[in-house]
Design a protein around this motif. Structure first.
Motif, PDB file in Angstrom:
ATOM      1  N   ASP A 255       0.868  -1.175   0.000  1.00 30.97           N
ATOM      2  CA  ASP A 255       0.000   0.000   0.000  1.00 30.97           C
ATOM      3  C   ASP A 255       0.911   1.233   0.000  1.00 30.97           C
ATOM      4  O   ASP A 255       2.100   1.138  -0.290  1.00 30.97           O
ATOM      5  CB  ASP A 255      -0.995  -0.016   1.163  1.00 30.97           C
ATOM      6  CG  ASP A 255      -0.392   0.247   2.528  1.00 30.97           C
ATOM      7  OD1 ASP A 255       0.832   0.514   2.618  1.00 30.97           O
ATOM      8  OD2 ASP A 255      -1.134   0.197   3.513  1.00 30.97           O
ATOM      9  N   ASP A 256       0.399   2.363   0.336  1.00 33.65           N
ATOM     10  CA  ASP A 256       1.122   3.614   0.215  1.00 33.65           C
ATOM     11  C   ASP A 256       2.488   3.613   0.909  1.00 33.65           C
ATOM     12  O   ASP A 256       3.487   4.026   0.326  1.00 33.65           O
ATOM     13  CB  ASP A 256       0.253   4.761   0.770  1.00 33.65           C
ATOM     14  CG  ASP A 256       0.842   6.113   0.470  1.00 33.65           C
ATOM     15  OD1 ASP A 256       1.108   6.391  -0.717  1.00 33.65           O
ATOM     16  OD2 ASP A 256       1.043   6.884   1.420  1.00 33.65           O
ATOM     17  N   SER A 257       2.540   3.114   2.156  1.00 34.65           N
ATOM     18  CA  SER A 257       3.791   3.194   2.906  1.00 34.65           C
ATOM     19  C   SER A 257       4.190   1.886   3.587  1.00 34.65           C
ATOM     20  O   SER A 257       5.054   1.878   4.456  1.00 34.65           O
ATOM     21  CB  SER A 257       3.687   4.301   3.967  1.00 34.65           C
ATOM     22  OG  SER A 257       2.642   4.004   4.858  1.00 34.65           O
ATOM     23  N   THR A 258       3.558   0.794   3.192  1.00 26.52           N
ATOM     24  CA  THR A 258       3.835  -0.503   3.812  1.00 26.52           C
ATOM     25  C   THR A 258       3.858  -1.594   2.752  1.00 26.52           C
ATOM     26  O   THR A 258       3.050  -1.590   1.834  1.00 26.52           O
ATOM     27  CB  THR A 258       2.748  -0.855   4.853  1.00 26.52           C
ATOM     28  OG1 THR A 258       2.591   0.234   5.746  1.00 26.52           O
ATOM     29  CG2 THR A 258       3.103  -2.101   5.628  1.00 26.52           C
ATOM     30  N   VAL A 259       4.794  -2.529   2.897  1.00 26.14           N
ATOM     31  CA  VAL A 259       4.845  -3.697   2.020  1.00 26.14           C
ATOM     32  C   VAL A 259       4.823  -4.939   2.897  1.00 26.14           C
ATOM     33  O   VAL A 259       5.629  -5.069   3.816  1.00 26.14           O
ATOM     34  CB  VAL A 259       6.119  -3.699   1.143  1.00 26.14           C
ATOM     35  CG1 VAL A 259       6.201  -4.966   0.304  1.00 26.14           C
ATOM     36  CG2 VAL A 259       6.166  -2.464   0.261  1.00 26.14           C
ATOM     37  N   LEU A 260       3.881  -5.826   2.618  1.00 26.27           N
ATOM     38  CA  LEU A 260       3.811  -7.111   3.306  1.00 26.27           C
ATOM     39  C   LEU A 260       4.323  -8.165   2.342  1.00 26.27           C
ATOM     40  O   LEU A 260       3.794  -8.327   1.239  1.00 26.27           O
ATOM     41  CB  LEU A 260       2.381  -7.447   3.727  1.00 26.27           C
ATOM     42  CG  LEU A 260       2.188  -8.828   4.354  1.00 26.27           C
ATOM     43  CD1 LEU A 260       2.951  -8.931   5.675  1.00 26.27           C
ATOM     44  CD2 LEU A 260       0.712  -9.122   4.557  1.00 26.27           C
ATOM     45  N   ILE A 261       5.363  -8.863   2.755  1.00 24.53           N
ATOM     46  CA  ILE A 261       5.923  -9.945   1.945  1.00 24.53           C
ATOM     47  C   ILE A 261       5.617 -11.246   2.654  1.00 24.53           C
ATOM     48  O   ILE A 261       5.931 -11.414   3.835  1.00 24.53           O
ATOM     49  CB  ILE A 261       7.442  -9.786   1.762  1.00 24.53           C
ATOM     50  CG1 ILE A 261       7.756  -8.419   1.143  1.00 24.53           C
ATOM     51  CG2 ILE A 261       7.991 -10.925   0.892  1.00 24.53           C
ATOM     52  CD1 ILE A 261       9.224  -8.085   1.117  1.00 24.53           C
ATOM     53  N   ILE A 262       4.968 -12.157   1.946  1.00 23.90           N
ATOM     54  CA  ILE A 262       4.610 -13.460   2.494  1.00 23.90           C
ATOM     55  C   ILE A 262       5.627 -14.473   1.976  1.00 23.90           C
ATOM     56  O   ILE A 262       5.780 -14.634   0.762  1.00 23.90           O
ATOM     57  CB  ILE A 262       3.183 -13.860   2.084  1.00 23.90           C
ATOM     58  CG1 ILE A 262       2.203 -12.759   2.507  1.00 23.90           C
ATOM     59  CG2 ILE A 262       2.803 -15.211   2.692  1.00 23.90           C
ATOM     60  CD1 ILE A 262       0.873 -12.812   1.795  1.00 23.90           C
ATOM     61  N   CYS A 263       6.311 -15.128   2.888  1.00 23.53           N
ATOM     62  CA  CYS A 263       7.330 -16.107   2.519  1.00 23.53           C
ATOM     63  C   CYS A 263       6.736 -17.514   2.527  1.00 23.53           C
ATOM     64  O   CYS A 263       5.682 -17.753   3.104  1.00 23.53           O
ATOM     65  CB  CYS A 263       8.515 -16.008   3.471  1.00 23.53           C
ATOM     66  SG  CYS A 263       9.357 -14.410   3.373  1.00 23.53           S
ATOM     67  N   LYS A 264       7.449 -18.442   1.904  1.00 27.07           N
ATOM     68  CA  LYS A 264       6.958 -19.810   1.777  1.00 27.07           C
ATOM     69  C   LYS A 264       7.176 -20.652   3.032  1.00 27.07           C
ATOM     70  O   LYS A 264       6.514 -21.670   3.201  1.00 27.07           O
ATOM     71  CB  LYS A 264       7.616 -20.484   0.574  1.00 27.07           C
ATOM     72  CG  LYS A 264       7.222 -19.849  -0.748  1.00 27.07           C
ATOM     73  CD  LYS A 264       7.897 -20.534  -1.912  1.00 27.07           C
ATOM     74  CE  LYS A 264       7.474 -19.899  -3.220  1.00 27.07           C
ATOM     75  NZ  LYS A 264       8.155 -20.499  -4.371  1.00 27.07           N
ATOM     76  N   SER A 265       8.108 -20.260   3.883  1.00 26.23           N
ATOM     77  CA  SER A 265       8.399 -21.017   5.103  1.00 26.23           C
ATOM     78  C   SER A 265       9.116 -20.109   6.092  1.00 26.23           C
ATOM     79  O   SER A 265       9.502 -18.987   5.752  1.00 26.23           O
ATOM     80  CB  SER A 265       9.282 -22.224   4.785  1.00 26.23           C
ATOM     81  OG  SER A 265      10.569 -21.778   4.383  1.00 26.23           O
TER      82      SER A 265
END
Length: 152
Positions: free
Chosen positions: A124-134
């Motif tokens: 979003d504007d000022s946040t990045v959520l990265i989802i990892c596989k493990s």
């Protein structure tokens, strides 16, 4: 199947196999229940700017263009240098805070790097959520982020 999804499958195939011919792409995708024609693969190869590189076995195989990945990493480093605020991890999640307006660009650059350990990103504007596989993948991504931030 949409073009973008099909091209993601093609990138996964390239990371795990040495594919020499367009027909090999067709066969491998059919094995994944993805119906494509050789003409579609030909257009994807052109669109993705795939190149043929020498194989260890003496032939040639398709590969993603190296320069494109290098430019993407350079852009990722630059974006982190210019916009990074902080990051935190929890389980399979990495949350990166950036200056306003930089979240979508950073999320897109992380996706473009095609890190094996990343399942997906949301920005979003000022946040990045990265989802990892493990959980191990989260640690690997954390090391990658630290390297990118220290290289700046």
């Amino acid at each position: 199947m949409k073009k973008q999804e099909r091209q993601r499958y093609i990138k996964r195939l390239l990371s795990s196999k040495e594919i020499e011919r367009q027909e090999d792409f067709v066969s491998l995708l059919h094995a994944e229940n993805i119906e494509v024609t050789q003409a579609t693969i030909s257009r994807d190869i052109k669109d993705m700017q795939l190149v043929k590189v020498p194989s260890a076995t003496g032939g040639y195989h398709y590969s993603l263009p190296v320069q494109k990945k290098m430019n993407t990493e350079k852009k990722l480093k630059r974006t982190l240098k210019d916009a990074y605020v902080s990051y935190a991890t929890q389980d399979k999640f990495v949350l990166i805070k950036v200056l306003p307006g930089n979240g979508p660009a950073l999320a897109s650059l992380v996706e473009a790097m095609h890190y094996e350990h990343v399942f997906g990103t949301l920005g979003d504007d000022s946040t990045v959520l990265i989802i990892c596989k493990s959980l191990d993948a989260t640690l690997e991504l954390q090391q990658t982020l630290q390297r990118l931030l220290s290289d700046n």
